[in-house]
Design a protein around this motif. Sequence first.
Motif, short mmCIF file in Angstrom:
data_model
loop_
_atom_site.label_atom_id
_atom_site.label_comp_id
_atom_site.label_asym_id
_atom_site.label_seq_id
_atom_site.Cartn_x
_atom_site.Cartn_y
_atom_site.Cartn_z
N ALA A 239 0.51 -1.41 -0.27
CA ALA A 239 0.07 0.10 0.39
C ALA A 239 1.33 1.21 0.08
O ALA A 239 0.92 2.11 -1.25
CB ALA A 239 -1.21 -0.07 0.97
N LEU B 70 1.12 3.95 -3.07
CA LEU B 70 1.01 5.44 -2.67
C LEU B 70 2.11 6.71 -2.99
O LEU B 70 1.70 7.57 -3.62
CB LEU B 70 0.63 5.63 -0.92
N ALA C 70 -4.68 1.44 0.29
CA ALA C 70 -4.14 2.90 -0.46
C ALA C 70 -5.02 3.52 -0.93
O ALA C 70 -5.22 4.57 -0.75
CB ALA C 70 -3.23 2.03 -1.40
N ASN D 198 4.23 9.94 3.37
CA ASN D 198 3.28 8.81 2.80
C ASN D 198 2.56 7.21 4.06
O ASN D 198 1.65 6.77 4.17
CB ASN D 198 3.33 7.71 1.83
N ASP E 207 -6.96 8.61 -6.93
CA ASP E 207 -5.26 9.11 -7.40
C ASP E 207 -6.03 9.64 -8.10
O ASP E 207 -4.77 9.55 -8.45
CB ASP E 207 -4.76 6.69 -7.80
#
Length: 424
Positions: free
Chosen positions: A12, A16, A50, A78, A316
């Motif tokens: 994840a 990211l 994510a 992140n 995203d």
Amino acid sequence: MNQTGLPARRTAHHLLMQITTEGRLMAELIAGGALNQLANDDRARAQRLATDALRGLDRADRMLKPYLKKTPPDHVMNALRLGVIELCGGEAAHGVVNAYVEIVGRNKRTQAMKGLTNAVLRKIAAEGPEGWEKRAVPLTPGWLRQPLVAAWGREAVVGMEAAHFSGAPLDLTAKTDADAVAKATGGTVLPTGSVRVTNAGQVTSLPGYDAGEWWVQDAAAAIPVKLLGDVKGRKVLDLCAAPGGKAMQLAAAGADVTAVDLSERRMERVQENLTRVGLKARTVVSDAFAFEETGFDAILLDAPCSATGTIRRHPDLPYAKDGSEFGALIDQQETMIDHALGLLKPGGRLVFCTCSLLPDEGEVQVEEALSRHSGLTVDTDVLRIPGVDPEWITQEGGLRLRPDYWSDLGGMDGFYVAVLQKAE
């Protein structure tokens, strides 16, 4: 997920990083094998982590800000964001904190920030879900939020952001009987005829999948074909056809369908979908501009666009993109409209649509097409179908769909649709 959850969390974090620092899209990363090394449960966990982090990224940053004197390197930031998402989702602090401290420590450049990571996440754990719920709905990144506010106003954009944060339920298009599909899947028939399923789980396990009784298609994306009315026996071109939902709609309605798409891999998926649902269409792998067959009664052009209307399902996008490529897409849409009109019979109809929230990719394109082509008109009468609010009809004669519409039903994708009539 295994005892530590580290494989899923590391993946994840990788997703990211690739999205926020390299401009990669989630679908592109997954297609490239980003999840392949994981067990099935960890694959689902990594993608969900994510996705949740991207959907709530602005809120996570707001929670972190009081505990950070300055923004740490992306690798650390992140990790902290993912930690916030898990801790505020009710995960046990011990496992979450240890995992992200380890992820930060494995990078030689950020090893020295293990202590910071530990301290910050423990403070977040103390706030927990209650602290999360106190924060405002996440804002869209400024590069996109500003033009959206200019186009639709602040109140509308706030509604869109609420829809983006909530995510998208699963919408299905029934091959023949929406009521039967809704009953079998536990879904609800929407005003426009799509079936909406909440908490659907694994799509392929839903009743009717193997029998080909339905396919996945957002309710907004299913509207353009409906505007063509009765297409039985008509010669219809689906230009830029992948993933094939609209081609299946046309085939189910009895049209003689030609589906064109540039990507051989994507067209293979279209054919697989057609085969599963027991429908037929001629599939052609070709650049849209290289396809020159004429004489179509109707053409459906779902043109390449910014996809800003799909953020409910693809959070995203606003972090992987910055809008720099949108000008080229707008130019391409203009030339595709002109090319498609040349493939139509006299008197034929072109359905132009984009899954965009930007007027330059919708309303403006139609206004300019009308000025370029003498005799070209917009058919507004066909927009008045069940479930479509008359207020969605725009000044130039198209249909503007937005994520904040149907807020009580779970929203819809952002879409623009117009039906252009070629002169006889």
